[in-house]
Design an enzyme around this catalytic site. Structure first.
Site, PDB file in Angstrom:
ATOM      1  N   ARG A  88       0.841  -1.191   0.000  1.00 40.40           N
ATOM      2  CA  ARG A  88       0.000   0.000   0.000  1.00 40.40           C
ATOM      3  C   ARG A  88       0.880   1.247   0.000  1.00 40.40           C
ATOM      4  O   ARG A  88       1.958   1.267   0.611  1.00 40.40           O
ATOM      5  CB  ARG A  88      -0.876  -0.031   1.252  1.00 40.40           C
ATOM      6  CG  ARG A  88      -1.840   1.148   1.428  1.00 40.40           C
ATOM      7  CD  ARG A  88      -2.921   1.105   0.416  1.00 40.40           C
ATOM      8  NE  ARG A  88      -4.123   1.828   0.867  1.00 40.40           N
ATOM      9  CZ  ARG A  88      -5.004   2.349   0.035  1.00 40.40           C
ATOM     10  NH1 ARG A  88      -4.827   2.247  -1.269  1.00 40.40           N
ATOM     11  NH2 ARG A  88      -6.091   2.956   0.487  1.00 40.40           N
ATOM     12  N   THR A 134      -9.685   0.556  -9.032  1.00 41.96           N
ATOM     13  CA  THR A 134      -8.829  -0.517  -8.594  1.00 41.96           C
ATOM     14  C   THR A 134      -8.932  -1.619  -9.627  1.00 41.96           C
ATOM     15  O   THR A 134      -9.858  -1.632 -10.414  1.00 41.96           O
ATOM     16  CB  THR A 134      -9.340  -1.010  -7.228  1.00 41.96           C
ATOM     17  OG1 THR A 134      -9.399   0.114  -6.350  1.00 41.96           O
ATOM     18  CG2 THR A 134      -8.468  -2.073  -6.622  1.00 41.96           C
ATOM     19  N   THR A 155      -4.081  -0.716  -7.268  1.00 39.99           N
ATOM     20  CA  THR A 155      -4.920   0.456  -7.506  1.00 39.99           C
ATOM     21  C   THR A 155      -4.130   1.743  -7.630  1.00 39.99           C
ATOM     22  O   THR A 155      -3.005   1.859  -7.152  1.00 39.99           O
ATOM     23  CB  THR A 155      -5.936   0.606  -6.354  1.00 39.99           C
ATOM     24  OG1 THR A 155      -6.844   1.663  -6.658  1.00 39.99           O
ATOM     25  CG2 THR A 155      -5.233   0.906  -5.047  1.00 39.99           C
ATOM     26  N   ASN A 161      -6.409   4.249  -6.883  1.00 40.46           N
ATOM     27  CA  ASN A 161      -7.573   4.749  -6.164  1.00 40.46           C
ATOM     28  C   ASN A 161      -8.667   5.097  -7.169  1.00 40.46           C
ATOM     29  O   ASN A 161      -9.301   4.202  -7.698  1.00 40.46           O
ATOM     30  CB  ASN A 161      -7.256   5.930  -5.252  1.00 40.46           C
ATOM     31  CG  ASN A 161      -8.376   6.169  -4.244  1.00 40.46           C
ATOM     32  OD1 ASN A 161      -9.165   5.279  -3.954  1.00 40.46           O
ATOM     33  ND2 ASN A 161      -8.464   7.383  -3.719  1.00 40.46           N
ATOM     34  N   ASP A 197      -7.873   8.445   0.572  1.00 34.43           N
ATOM     35  CA  ASP A 197      -8.365   7.329   1.372  1.00 34.43           C
ATOM     36  C   ASP A 197      -8.113   7.532   2.870  1.00 34.43           C
ATOM     37  O   ASP A 197      -8.589   6.747   3.688  1.00 34.43           O
ATOM     38  CB  ASP A 197      -7.724   6.014   0.919  1.00 34.43           C
ATOM     39  CG  ASP A 197      -8.562   5.318  -0.149  1.00 34.43           C
ATOM     40  OD1 ASP A 197      -9.648   5.816  -0.465  1.00 34.43           O
ATOM     41  OD2 ASP A 197      -8.125   4.271  -0.656  1.00 34.43           O
ATOM     42  N   SER A 237     -10.244  -0.623   1.124  1.00 36.34           N
ATOM     43  CA  SER A 237     -11.315  -1.625   1.064  1.00 36.34           C
ATOM     44  C   SER A 237     -10.914  -2.844   0.247  1.00 36.34           C
ATOM     45  O   SER A 237     -11.726  -3.755   0.052  1.00 36.34           O
ATOM     46  CB  SER A 237     -12.583  -1.004   0.443  1.00 36.34           C
ATOM     47  OG  SER A 237     -13.085   0.024   1.248  1.00 36.34           O
ATOM     48  N   GLY A 260     -13.485   0.453  -5.204  1.00 41.57           N
ATOM     49  CA  GLY A 260     -13.503   1.343  -4.054  1.00 41.57           C
ATOM     50  C   GLY A 260     -14.249   0.736  -2.886  1.00 41.57           C
ATOM     51  O   GLY A 260     -14.037  -0.417  -2.507  1.00 41.57           O
TER      52      GLY A 260
END
Length: 563
Positions: free
Chosen positions: A97, A372, A390, A392, A414, A444, A465
């Protein structure tokens, strides 16, 4: 007003996803399969496995191929999560991430008087977090790869350098985003601009090919150091962003323990925080165990009502309790405690909707210790990997790195940019997900693998999302409770509730007029989603005879490939 709402229900019952074949069986292969958002990327992954590569090798190749052929979500300028299961039953989860830059601050998207500055966290240079994709793929390859790194990056280089034909959907999206690309890139990105892209046009990305060549030759250093790092920092300086070469050099992806749990005779393996997906999915499945969903049937009023009410409560927990575990003590065990989960439905009525204002996050037992894309892979040895990656929103920050021709993410949106203020997906956040330097933003994404009776059963995940969790949940239930094949389960119409805002987002035709009318009478507010659908899933089901069935989402250009 009542007539208007009923008219919308009538439309929802007449058009759209309901006519997709629920009995459709997807591509069936005997040894290996890739399902991804683009046929060229799926073909790349299948070819890697034909040449002797394993699931991890294929995942690396598919990730870089998607960065070329699926630029609205495939990336080297974003991040993601993956879970994997080796054929010996061992499991792992990798968190690559994005992270907040060192200069990030809690109120960075607010004015001096505390008002949120609209769009600042969503578009342009300041919206970008430090990318994690390249480091994640390097870490995956170092631990599980079997083929030479260079051979896995090369297919993406060839696609970028020689060009590839645009699908109708990709051409349309490039046309729609043309002005945004100009507005949010510091230098005019001529390579992606055209008066009108059409299906079949060839898109060539020579600058991206050169950036990928540096990754091929230098691995991690080819992105986080040297020329590419310099290009990113220069882009930031021209556009008012805050990512520096020091931020890039300091980035590290993290191996984490997967979230696991039982659902009937299935064993669920999913992503832990900073993804909310695994915890929320297990909560939903545990709640589902308590009710006769199979008897109620697919998309009946009773079945849909229960799922909506379960989703409402789970997303309330998400808003309060989930964030980066390196910065916030996430009560994982408490949230997954069976007694706690059952207690969340104590006020559930079979006849009436619950007002979301009356639903708040629960108090878990203390711990004892958009856009994503997703792809799923099973190799000939029985190794499986589920990857969600992703930028986003679609095309991320809409900002191209000049000289390297890749897009930056807008993952900073996010974070909870202000307590109680919704992000672009309408999700509410709080202290657990507040902005801090070096912190990973809540997600998510829900890459998931299921076992049944100790054997590999399903690999599943989705884009979308905030709707990712409910998409994965509904597909799993479509197979395990409603008996659909993998392709039929992916085809089935979907709906979504996330606590706030207090309405049910439904694909056209997903619920039909009769069910929609009954739900409305129970007190549910339904908002039809006429375009694009909810989620874009990629699933693989292991059939009783050991063969593999792919579920490629008809909502996009998704494709299964294998042998």
């Amino acid at each position: 007003m009542i007539k208007k709402i009923l008219f919308l229900f009538l439309l929802a019952g007449t058009f759209g996803c309901a006519d997709r074949d629920l009995d459709e069986v997807g591509l069936v292969t005997g040894k290996a399969m890739v399902v991804s958002a683009h046929p060229l990327a799926s073909a790349v992954g299948a070819e890697v496995m034909k040449r002797g590569g394993n699931a991890a090798d294929a995942a690396v190749a598919v990730q870089f191929a998607l960065a070329v052929v699926y630029p609205d979500a495939g990336n080297i300028g974003g991040g993601g999560f993956l879970v994997l299961r080796q054929n010996d039953g061992s499991i792992a989860a990798l968190d690559y991430r994005e992270k907040a830059p060192a200069a990030a601050r809690r109120e960075m998207y607010q004015s001096d008087n505390g008002e949120v500055i609209e769009g600042l966290s969503q578009n342009g240079h300041l919206a970008a977090g430090v990318p994690g994709t390249v480091d994640g793929m390097v870490k995956l390859h170092e631990k599980y790869g079997s083929m030479p790194w260079q051979e896995l990056v090369q297919p993406a280089i060839e696609l970028a350098a020689k060009g590839f034909p645009l699908t109708q959907k990709e051409a349309r999206k490039l046309n729609e985003q043309r002005l945004n690309f100009i507005r949010y890139s510091s230098l005019r990105p001529e390579f992606i601009l055209k008066d009108h892209w059409a299906e079949g046009d060839t898109l060539r990305l020579p600058g991206l090919a050169e950036a990928l060549e540096r990754i091929r030759e230098e691995g991690r250093a080819g992105f986080y150091e040297g020329k590419t790092a310099e290009l990113i920092e220069a882009e930031m300086e021209r556009g008012g962003g805050i990512i520096t070469k020091e931020d890039l050099a300091a980035y590290e992806s993290v191996w984490r323990e997967p979230i696991t749990g039982k659902y009937k005779n299935y064993y669920v393996i999913s992503m832990p925080p900073p993804s909310s997906g695994g915890i929320a999915l297990l909560q939903l499945l545990k709640l589902t165990e308590e009710y006769p969903i199979s008897e109620w049937g697919l998309h009946t009023a009773k079945s849909a009502h229960f799922k909506i009410e379960a989703e409402r409560r789970v997303y309330a927990d998400r808003a309060k309790h989930l964030g980066d575990p390196d910065y916030y003590d996430v009560p994982v065990q408490g949230l997954l405690d069976t007694t706690y989960i059952k207690r969340r439905m104590a006020d559930f009525s079979l006849d009436n909707a619950t007002d979301s204002d009356a639903v708040s996050a629960g108090t878990p037992a203390p711990s004892e210790s958009p856009n994503t894309t997703h792809y799923s892979i099973i190799d000939p040895h029985g190794n499986a990997i589920s990857v969600t990656t992703t930028l986003n929103n679609s095309f991320g920050a809409k900002t191209f790195v000049a000289g390297a021709q890749f897009l930056l993410n807008n993952e900073m949106d996010d974070f909870s940019i202000k307590p109680g203020y919704p992000n672009s997906y309408g999700l509410i956040g709080g202290e657990a997900n507040a902005i801090a330097p070096g912190k990973r933003m809540l997600s998510s994404m829900t890459p998931t693998i299921l076992e049944r009776d100790g054997k590999l059963f399903m690999v599943i995940g989705s884009m979308g999302g905030s709707t990712i969790i409910t998409t994965v949940y509904q597909i799993i239930v479509n197979v395990t409770e409603h008996g659909l094949p993998m392709q039929g389960a992916v085809n089935a119409g979907r709906f979504h509730h996330q606590w706030k805002p207090d309405w049910v987002l439904s694909e056209w035709g997903a619920l039909g007029f009769g069910t929609s009318a009954k739900l409305w009478l129970m007190g549910h507010k339904i908002a039809p989603k006429p375009e694009g659908g909810i989620g874009r899933a990629a699933g693989i089901l292991v059939l009783p005879d050991g063969k593999l069935e792919g579920g490629a989402d008809p909502r996009g250009d998704d494709a299964a490939a294998g042998f």
